[in-house]
Design a protein around this motif. Structure first.
Motif, PDB file in Angstrom:
ATOM      1  N   SER A 208      60.077  99.918  -1.229  1.00 43.10           N
ATOM      2  CA  SER A 208      58.783  99.980  -1.925  1.00 43.10           C
ATOM      3  C   SER A 208      58.346  98.611  -2.433  1.00 43.10           C
ATOM      4  O   SER A 208      57.153  98.374  -2.665  1.00 43.10           O
ATOM      5  CB  SER A 208      58.859 100.968  -3.093  1.00 43.10           C
ATOM      6  OG  SER A 208      59.896 100.592  -3.995  1.00 43.10           O
TER       7      SER A 208
ATOM      8  N   GLU B 154      52.211  98.301   0.304  1.00 44.88           N
ATOM      9  CA  GLU B 154      51.620  99.414   1.046  1.00 44.88           C
ATOM     10  C   GLU B 154      52.045  99.432   2.510  1.00 44.88           C
ATOM     11  O   GLU B 154      52.097 100.480   3.139  1.00 44.88           O
ATOM     12  CB  GLU B 154      50.092  99.355   0.953  1.00 44.88           C
ATOM     13  CG  GLU B 154      49.556  99.634  -0.454  1.00 44.88           C
ATOM     14  CD  GLU B 154      48.046  99.659  -0.478  1.00 44.88           C
ATOM     15  OE1 GLU B 154      47.422  99.457   0.590  1.00 44.88           O
ATOM     16  OE2 GLU B 154      47.480  99.888  -1.559  1.00 44.88           O
TER      17      GLU B 154
ATOM     18  N   ARG C 216      54.921  98.705   3.823  1.00 40.68           N
ATOM     19  CA  ARG C 216      56.375  98.563   3.837  1.00 40.68           C
ATOM     20  C   ARG C 216      56.990  99.100   5.132  1.00 40.68           C
ATOM     21  O   ARG C 216      57.990  98.556   5.603  1.00 40.68           O
ATOM     22  CB  ARG C 216      56.992  99.270   2.629  1.00 40.68           C
ATOM     23  CG  ARG C 216      56.679 100.745   2.504  1.00 40.68           C
ATOM     24  CD  ARG C 216      57.252 101.305   1.208  1.00 40.68           C
ATOM     25  NE  ARG C 216      56.880 102.690   0.984  1.00 40.68           N
ATOM     26  CZ  ARG C 216      55.743 103.062   0.373  1.00 40.68           C
ATOM     27  NH1 ARG C 216      54.889 102.144  -0.041  1.00 40.68           N
ATOM     28  NH2 ARG C 216      55.460 104.327   0.197  1.00 40.68           N
ATOM     29  N   GLU C 217      56.423 100.163   5.710  1.00 38.84           N
ATOM     30  CA  GLU C 217      57.020 100.720   6.923  1.00 38.84           C
ATOM     31  C   GLU C 217      56.987  99.722   8.065  1.00 38.84           C
ATOM     32  O   GLU C 217      57.960  99.570   8.808  1.00 38.84           O
ATOM     33  CB  GLU C 217      56.300 102.010   7.309  1.00 38.84           C
ATOM     34  CG  GLU C 217      56.542 103.160   6.332  1.00 38.84           C
ATOM     35  CD  GLU C 217      55.898 104.447   6.796  1.00 38.84           C
ATOM     36  OE1 GLU C 217      55.339 104.458   7.915  1.00 38.84           O
ATOM     37  OE2 GLU C 217      55.939 105.435   6.047  1.00 38.84           O
TER      38      GLU C 217
END
Length: 479
Positions: A372, A376, A378-379
């Motif tokens: 985290s 936003e 992060r993936e």
């Protein structure tokens, strides 16, 4: 023994009921069935699904179709089942672990296996497919490899390794929009030698679509103009937004202000609701869809008379893909882009990837900080950190793609500002040439109105199939 043209025509007539192939279909099928790696760029409505459905009657092993959207997979599976072309199944995140295991245990029983890239790259899936043996791998919407892979759904970048492991005897890549640069990028990212790939490229031109840009002063004026256009155009249409919230709000506003059946569609809805909305639209139970780009891929509906873009698309590739969903029956249709000052700021922000400082990247990679901490996106960032990209190299790795996105947006800006024929600019972007047409665009016909486009008659819905829409439509005719 190579398959002949006569044999292909016989299969077409026997199993699909068509007298002849559409442009691009026959050379694509010939190349694929003769074992040539093939990239087919055929315009929307050109019948790309037939290019992997017909081979089922020649190829004995299962056909794997890599598809980007669950709704697209479901639609294709339903069509194959309805027309009796064989057994089809999906492998994606909608299946439970037990359901997935059941499918893997019975792979030999399916002629078509639709799969997402995220599922395909899983080791147990690859092992099962290799054990079964694959007759053909199809990468549907292949432009996603170039346009999505680097900063959205990066699993597309792993397809190169997947193909090396599966080593399929036949490979087909399908898309409706891919200029020369994108075609080269697709092949490079898949580890293919361009000179060893057969490319079938048909024109993106859809002569029955009228292109127009309407400039408005501000957001309030844009909303008013959208409402007026939908009332004036009538019939079935798609309105594209970059904001889920605004798609919802405008669907509600249009439903209240018109006699039309309107719904919104975006990735924020659950899969069942998205499927329900899509099916209602396909069956003429909805007139207008207010959608994000999540809607439309693979939609085979022939009576859409208009596509309106409320927000500026990120590229001409996206724009041509989306407006190509209009007028598939060959009847006159219209693509309208509404443009207010500052509209370019939203796609600019959507294109940007905010990369945290290197120390934070290093701590996440070492699991000293949670994912985290990457923000936003992060993936995406975590994907690269776990696939061999050093934190200090991440910004440089993504920089070329960021520059390409900026260049694509500049082409979109040029489309807005072009003096003269907009279709000519689209041709130039896709490496084509052509002459302007009588019913072409607002650059060639500045005094256009929806009434001058000879849009097909707005038919009254079937009373038994759609009683609510029938009553509303009848009320309009008599008011």
């Amino acid at each position: 023994m190579a398959i002949t043209t006569d044999q292909l025509h016989k299969l077409l007539q026997t199993h699909f009921g068509f007298a002849d192939f559409r442009p691009g279909q026959l050379p694509t099928l010939t190349a694929v069935l003769n074992g040539e790696p093939t990239l087919a760029v055929l315009p929307t409505g050109a019948g790309k699904s037939l290019l992997y459905q017909l081979p089922r009657y020649v190829i004995q092993a299962p056909i794997v179709i890599v598809s980007p959207l669950i709704s697209l997979m479901q639609d294709q599976v339903n069509r194959i089942r309805e027309h009796g072309h064989g057994r089809a199944v999906m492998l994606n995140s909608t299946l439970t672990y037990q359901e997935q295991q059941l499918v893997l245990q019975h792979l030999r029983e399916y002629q078509f296996i639709f799969i997402s890239p995220e599922t395909l790259v899983k080791p147990k899936i690859l092992t099962a497919l290799k054990r079964q043996g694959i007759g053909l791998v199809v990468i549907d919407e292949a432009h996603c490899i170039s346009q999505w892979g680097p900063n959205f759904r990066p699993e597309y970048l792993l397809l190169k390794d997947v193909l090396q492991q599966l080593n399929p005897p036949r490979l087909l890549m399908l898309t409706a929009t891919a200029p020369p640069k994108v075609r080269t990028d697709i092949l490079a990212r898949l580890g293919l030698v361009e000179t060893q790939v057969t490319q079938i490229v048909e024109s993106v031109n859809r002569p029955n679509i009228f292109f127009a840009v309407e400039k408005v002063a501000d957001e309030a004026t844009k909303q008013q103009r959208l409402l007026a256009l939908v009332k004036e155009l009538g019939g079935q249409g798609i309105i594209y937004f970059s904001s889920r919230q605004l798609a919802n709000e405008m669907a509600t506003a249009l439903q209240a202000a018109t006699e039309l059946q309107v719904s919104s569609y975006h990735a924020g809805l659950d899969a069942l609701e998205r499927y329900r909305i899509q099916q209602h639209f396909m069956r003429d139970q909805l007139d207008v869809i207010c959608a994000t780009s999540a809607f439309g891929m693979g939609i085979d509906k022939d009576n859409i008379r208009y596509v309106i873009h409320y927000h500026l698309p990120k590229s001409l590739d996206d724009y041509v893909q989306e407006v190509g969903r209009a007028g598939r029956n060959g009847q006159p249709s219209v693509a309208i882009l509404l443009n207010a000052p500052g509209d370019e700021l939203l796609p600019q922000s959507l294109n940007q990837i905010e990369i945290p400082p290197v120390p934070i990247l290093e701590q996440v990679q070492a699991r000293q900080l949670p994912a985290s901490a990457l923000g936003e996106q992060r993936e995406i960032l975590q994907f690269y950190l776990t696939h061999g990209i050093a934190p200090s190299e991440l910004a440089a790795f993504l920089a070329p793609h960021q520059a390409e996105l900026a260049q694509q947006l500049q082409w979109m800006q040029s489309y807005l500002q072009v003096q003269g024929c907009r279709r000519q600019l689209i041709w130039r972007y896709f490496g084509e040439t052509g002459a302007s047409q009588a019913r072409c665009c607002d650059g060639c016909q500045p005094a256009w109105t929806p009434a001058t486009l000879d849009l097909p008659a707005w038919e009254v819905p079937n009373r038994e199939q759609n009683p609510l829409a029938w009553e509303k439509r009848l009320k309009q005719f008599f008011n």
